[in-house]
Write a protein that holds these residues in place. Structure first.
Motif, short mmCIF file in Angstrom:
data_model
loop_
_atom_site.label_atom_id
_atom_site.label_comp_id
_atom_site.label_asym_id
_atom_site.label_seq_id
_atom_site.Cartn_x
_atom_site.Cartn_y
_atom_site.Cartn_z
N ASP A 248 -56.31 25.15 30.66
CA ASP A 248 -56.17 26.17 29.61
C ASP A 248 -54.75 26.71 29.51
N THR A 249 -54.07 26.81 30.66
CA THR A 249 -52.68 27.31 30.64
C THR A 249 -51.78 26.33 29.90
N LEU A 250 -51.98 25.05 30.19
CA LEU A 250 -51.21 24.01 29.52
C LEU A 250 -51.48 24.03 28.01
N LYS A 251 -52.74 24.18 27.66
CA LYS A 251 -53.10 24.25 26.25
C LYS A 251 -52.45 25.44 25.57
N GLN A 252 -52.39 26.58 26.25
CA GLN A 252 -51.77 27.77 25.68
C GLN A 252 -50.27 27.57 25.47
N TRP A 253 -49.60 26.98 26.47
CA TRP A 253 -48.15 26.73 26.34
C TRP A 253 -47.85 25.84 25.13
N ILE A 254 -48.60 24.74 25.03
CA ILE A 254 -48.35 23.79 23.95
C ILE A 254 -48.70 24.42 22.60
N SER A 255 -49.79 25.15 22.53
CA SER A 255 -50.18 25.81 21.29
C SER A 255 -49.11 26.79 20.82
N GLU A 256 -48.58 27.59 21.75
CA GLU A 256 -47.53 28.55 21.40
C GLU A 256 -46.28 27.84 20.90
N HIS A 257 -45.93 26.73 21.56
CA HIS A 257 -44.75 25.98 21.14
C HIS A 257 -44.94 25.40 19.75
N PHE A 258 -46.13 24.87 19.47
CA PHE A 258 -46.38 24.25 18.18
C PHE A 258 -46.44 25.29 17.05
N ARG A 259 -46.92 26.49 17.37
CA ARG A 259 -47.00 27.53 16.35
C ARG A 259 -45.63 28.15 16.06
N HIS A 260 -44.79 28.21 17.09
CA HIS A 260 -43.45 28.81 16.94
C HIS A 260 -42.41 27.87 17.58
N PRO A 261 -42.21 26.70 17.00
CA PRO A 261 -41.35 25.69 17.63
C PRO A 261 -39.89 26.11 17.79
N TYR A 262 -39.42 27.01 16.96
CA TYR A 262 -38.00 27.38 17.03
C TYR A 262 -37.78 28.75 17.67
N GLY A 263 -38.89 29.44 17.97
CA GLY A 263 -38.72 30.76 18.57
C GLY A 263 -39.39 30.88 19.91
N ASN A 264 -39.92 29.75 20.41
CA ASN A 264 -40.66 29.79 21.67
C ASN A 264 -40.14 28.70 22.60
N HIS A 265 -39.81 29.09 23.80
CA HIS A 265 -39.29 28.13 24.78
C HIS A 265 -40.44 27.47 25.53
N LEU A 266 -40.57 26.16 25.39
CA LEU A 266 -41.62 25.43 26.11
C LEU A 266 -41.15 25.14 27.53
N PRO A 267 -41.88 25.60 28.55
CA PRO A 267 -41.47 25.33 29.94
C PRO A 267 -41.78 23.87 30.30
N ILE A 268 -40.94 22.98 29.81
CA ILE A 268 -41.26 21.55 29.85
C ILE A 268 -41.44 21.01 31.27
N ASP A 269 -40.64 21.51 32.22
CA ASP A 269 -40.80 21.04 33.60
C ASP A 269 -42.17 21.41 34.15
N ASP A 270 -42.64 22.62 33.84
CA ASP A 270 -43.96 23.05 34.28
C ASP A 270 -45.06 22.26 33.56
N VAL A 271 -44.84 21.98 32.28
CA VAL A 271 -45.80 21.19 31.51
C VAL A 271 -45.95 19.80 32.12
N ILE A 272 -44.82 19.17 32.40
CA ILE A 272 -44.84 17.82 32.99
C ILE A 272 -45.55 17.84 34.34
N ALA A 273 -45.26 18.85 35.15
CA ALA A 273 -45.89 18.96 36.47
C ALA A 273 -47.41 19.08 36.35
#
Length: 323
Positions: A248-273
């Motif tokens: 669910d945390t991963l889903k929330q991060w990705i959802s936030e990034h997709f909704r605000h792609p230019y104003g939200n920093h995706l923690p990509i290292d944490d996502v990959i992990a």
């Protein structure tokens, strides 16, 4: 074994196709010429011409006829990459500047169109009408795939079916057609043409799934671009889809990034992990292996030849590749 070692026996014919590619993209306009040459010199595995050459060995192998379709197929692939880089706003491909980064989006789009046009022009030298019908349908489906990719960019509401349909059009179809048309031009038996098409289709699906896995587990040096680039550019691929189902945390991060792609920093290292830890990679690899097993079943219907052995080795390489 390296990929080039598998088809080392074709090196002379591949060299001639490379020369034909260079000649075909020559343009009177300096910008078109420079942009097209930049893309060609960026390299690539030339896997589609290789599939054409190997498949043609199941029929009457005549390089002069075969390269009339091998070259257009690679040009179509190259043109689609230029357009993809515009859609994805990508600055790097294979560790080198993309055409859109080195020039701009307009030059990239027109360069892609020019390469498409040259592909069609060269394909006209093929006398078999069936070739043109197959090629036209493939280009139509690829165009639909590009529009779908634009539509689904930063769209979190996707499922496995949509993903598989997209990669069919994006990658698998052109590989399937490369195998099929090699056999068609060489006038191989209809059943051989059919089995080679399905081999190429299943290998192409496995190839793209593996490519999407590598985007999460590969290094920037191996990939020629930062890891996680697809997700950061709004493209939801198989490992992310599987990962979002169980985290669910991963889903929330990705959802936030997709909704605000230019104003939200995706923690990509944490996502990959998290994708690596929650079994999404293992499930994606399992699907790639399933496609490869289907590809090998299609191969079993073909005569035992050196070309058949090489095709199987390429499939085995795809499963283990890291770049």
């Amino acid at each position: 074994m390296k990929l080039t070692e598998i088809y080392w026996h074709l090196r002379s014919d591949i060299g001639k196709i490379e020369q034909a590619l260079e000649k075909t993209i020559e343009a009177e306009h300096p910008v078109l010429r420079d942009a097209s040459t930049h893309l060609l010199k960026a390299g690539g595995k030339r896997i589609r011409p290789v599939f054409v050459l190997l498949s043609a060995q199941f029929g009457n192998y005549d390089l002069n006829r075969i390269q009339q379709i091998a070259v257009p197929l690679e040009l179509i692939h190259m043109a689609s990459l230029v357009h993809d880089d515009v859609i994805d706003d990508a600055d790097l491909r294979r560790g080198k500047e993309t055409v859109k980064a080195k020039w701009d989006n307009r030059v990239a789009m027109y360069s892609g169109d020019y390469i498409f046009a040259r592909a069609i022009e060269m394909a006209t030298y093929c006398e078999q009408s069936e070739v043109h019908l197959i090629l036209a349908n493939a280009m139509k489906e690829m165009s639909i795939g590009e529009v779908e990719q634009i539509r689904d960019q930063y769209n979190e509401e996707q499922d496995l079916r949509k993903y598989l349909r997209r990669i069919k059009r994006k990658t698998a179809l052109l590989i399937a057609v490369s195998c099929q048309l090699g056999a068609v031009v060489a006038e191989a038996k209809p059943n051989v043409q059919k089995q080679l098409y399905w081999f190429g289709y299943y290998v192409g699906m496995a190839y793209q799934v593996t490519d999407d896995i590598l985007d999460f587990i590969g290094t920037e040096k191996e990939l020629g671009k930062p890891a996680g680039s697809d997700l950061q550019q709004g493209n939801l691929t198989l490992p992310a889809l599987y990962g979002m189902r169980r985290d669910d945390t991963l889903k929330q991060w990705i959802s936030e990034h997709f909704r605000h792609p230019y104003g939200n920093h995706l923690p990509i290292d944490d996502v990959i992990a998290r994708v690596k830890q929650n079994g999404a990679i293992a499930d994606s690899q399992k699907l790639a292996r399933q496609y490869l097993q289907k590809a090998f079943l299609a191969l079993e219907q073909l005569p035992n030849t050196r070309a058949k052995k090489s095709l199987r080795q390429i499939g085995e390489y795809i499963e283990k590749r890291n770049s």
